[in-house]
Design a protein around this motif. Structure first.
Motif, PDB file in Angstrom:
ATOM      1  N   THR A   2     -17.835 -30.515 -28.706  1.00 52.42           N
ATOM      2  CA  THR A   2     -16.918 -31.586 -29.042  1.00 52.42           C
ATOM      3  C   THR A   2     -15.647 -30.976 -29.616  1.00 52.42           C
ATOM      4  O   THR A   2     -15.710 -30.019 -30.384  1.00 52.42           O
ATOM      5  CB  THR A   2     -17.541 -32.529 -30.094  1.00 52.42           C
ATOM      6  N   ALA A   3     -14.486 -31.521 -29.231  1.00 51.50           N
ATOM      7  CA  ALA A   3     -13.209 -31.067 -29.766  1.00 51.50           C
ATOM      8  C   ALA A   3     -12.616 -32.183 -30.616  1.00 51.50           C
ATOM      9  O   ALA A   3     -12.515 -33.326 -30.176  1.00 51.50           O
ATOM     10  CB  ALA A   3     -12.261 -30.699 -28.643  1.00 51.50           C
ATOM     11  N   LEU A   4     -12.220 -31.854 -31.843  1.00 53.04           N
ATOM     12  CA  LEU A   4     -11.644 -32.840 -32.751  1.00 53.04           C
ATOM     13  C   LEU A   4     -10.254 -32.380 -33.191  1.00 53.04           C
ATOM     14  O   LEU A   4     -10.110 -31.306 -33.773  1.00 53.04           O
ATOM     15  CB  LEU A   4     -12.520 -33.010 -33.991  1.00 53.04           C
ATOM     16  N   PRO A   5      -9.238 -33.172 -32.915  1.00 46.17           N
ATOM     17  CA  PRO A   5      -7.899 -32.806 -33.402  1.00 46.17           C
ATOM     18  C   PRO A   5      -7.781 -33.112 -34.892  1.00 46.17           C
ATOM     19  O   PRO A   5      -8.214 -34.157 -35.363  1.00 46.17           O
ATOM     20  CB  PRO A   5      -6.977 -33.695 -32.577  1.00 46.17           C
ATOM     21  N   ILE A   6      -7.207 -32.210 -35.642  1.00 51.04           N
ATOM     22  CA  ILE A   6      -6.953 -32.399 -37.068  1.00 51.04           C
ATOM     23  C   ILE A   6      -5.443 -32.534 -37.230  1.00 51.04           C
ATOM     24  O   ILE A   6      -4.685 -31.644 -36.868  1.00 51.04           O
ATOM     25  CB  ILE A   6      -7.475 -31.214 -37.907  1.00 51.04           C
ATOM     26  N   ARG A   7      -5.057 -33.685 -37.790  1.00 51.38           N
ATOM     27  CA  ARG A   7      -3.629 -33.991 -37.929  1.00 51.38           C
ATOM     28  C   ARG A   7      -3.261 -34.136 -39.396  1.00 51.38           C
ATOM     29  O   ARG A   7      -4.078 -34.490 -40.231  1.00 51.38           O
ATOM     30  CB  ARG A   7      -3.304 -35.269 -37.168  1.00 51.38           C
ATOM     31  N   ASN A  11       0.974 -37.262 -38.605  1.00 48.99           N
ATOM     32  CA  ASN A  11       0.332 -37.277 -37.297  1.00 48.99           C
ATOM     33  C   ASN A  11       0.668 -36.044 -36.444  1.00 48.99           C
ATOM     34  O   ASN A  11       0.568 -36.069 -35.232  1.00 48.99           O
ATOM     35  CB  ASN A  11       0.643 -38.571 -36.539  1.00 48.99           C
ATOM     36  N   ILE A  16      -7.204 -27.727 -33.780  1.00 50.18           N
ATOM     37  CA  ILE A  16      -8.308 -28.407 -33.109  1.00 50.18           C
ATOM     38  C   ILE A  16      -9.597 -27.698 -33.497  1.00 50.18           C
ATOM     39  O   ILE A  16      -9.684 -26.476 -33.439  1.00 50.18           O
ATOM     40  CB  ILE A  16      -8.124 -28.380 -31.575  1.00 50.18           C
ATOM     41  N   VAL A  17     -10.561 -28.489 -33.894  1.00 49.93           N
ATOM     42  CA  VAL A  17     -11.867 -27.958 -34.269  1.00 49.93           C
ATOM     43  C   VAL A  17     -12.817 -28.187 -33.102  1.00 49.93           C
ATOM     44  O   VAL A  17     -12.929 -29.293 -32.584  1.00 49.93           O
ATOM     45  CB  VAL A  17     -12.408 -28.662 -35.533  1.00 49.93           C
ATOM     46  N   PHE A  18     -13.466 -27.121 -32.687  1.00 49.43           N
ATOM     47  CA  PHE A  18     -14.473 -27.220 -31.640  1.00 49.43           C
ATOM     48  C   PHE A  18     -15.842 -27.118 -32.301  1.00 49.43           C
ATOM     49  O   PHE A  18     -16.083 -26.212 -33.095  1.00 49.43           O
ATOM     50  CB  PHE A  18     -14.312 -26.101 -30.603  1.00 49.43           C
ATOM     51  N   ILE A  19     -16.697 -28.039 -31.963  1.00 48.67           N
ATOM     52  CA  ILE A  19     -18.045 -28.052 -32.530  1.00 48.67           C
ATOM     53  C   ILE A  19     -19.036 -27.805 -31.404  1.00 48.67           C
ATOM     54  O   ILE A  19     -19.045 -28.515 -30.401  1.00 48.67           O
ATOM     55  CB  ILE A  19     -18.355 -29.402 -33.211  1.00 48.67           C
TER      56      ILE A  19
END
Length: 135
Positions: A2-7, A11, A16-19
């Motif tokens: 899963t990829a989660l953008p951190i803003r 904004n 980007i955090v990859f899990i």
């Protein structure tokens, strides 16, 4: 994965955090889940691979092979693990003798499971009780 953008508060993308999740799934094998549930609910009964395999409509040989492939142990080994877990729970009840604990779990104290207990935990049931009740 899963990829989660951190803003930030504006904004703006910071990173980007990859899990990566690595967990042992049974690949949606309903047979394994049903088998484990059956063992969890019937742990006081004597182990019967034919009955277990019949519940999932497989031969005992095919089911044992499939169970080991997906669960990492045979159905009987899983059954023993459940029994040992129940023994550990009941050994904390000092009102019961060790023989009574084994009887409540449907096992003979002088049988194979007492040896398995010691192999698994590195101590006898009485040593385990002493350790757990001293805390």
């Amino acid at each position: 994965m899963t990829a989660l953008p951190i803003r930030d508060s504006n904004n703006k993308l910071l990173f980007i955090v990859f899990i990566f999740i690595t967990s042992r799934y049974y690949q949606d094998r309903e047979e394994i889940i049903k088998g484990k549930e059956y063992i969890d609910n019937h742990w006081q009964e004597e182990f019967d691979i034919d009955k277990l395999a019949g519940i999932v409509h497989m031969s005992r040989y095919h089911y044992t092979r499939l169970f080991k492939q997906h669960a990492g142990m045979t159905p009987y080994n899983y059954y023993q693990e459940v029994k040992i877990g129940k023994l550990k729970e009941k050994l904390c009840d000092t009102d019961l003798s060790i023989t009574q604990v084994f009887e409540e779990c449907g096992v003979d104290y002088n049988g194979n499971l007492a040896k398995k207990f010691k192999e698994k935990l590195g101590m006898t049931p009485s040593q385990y009780r002493t350790m757990m009740t001293q805390k």
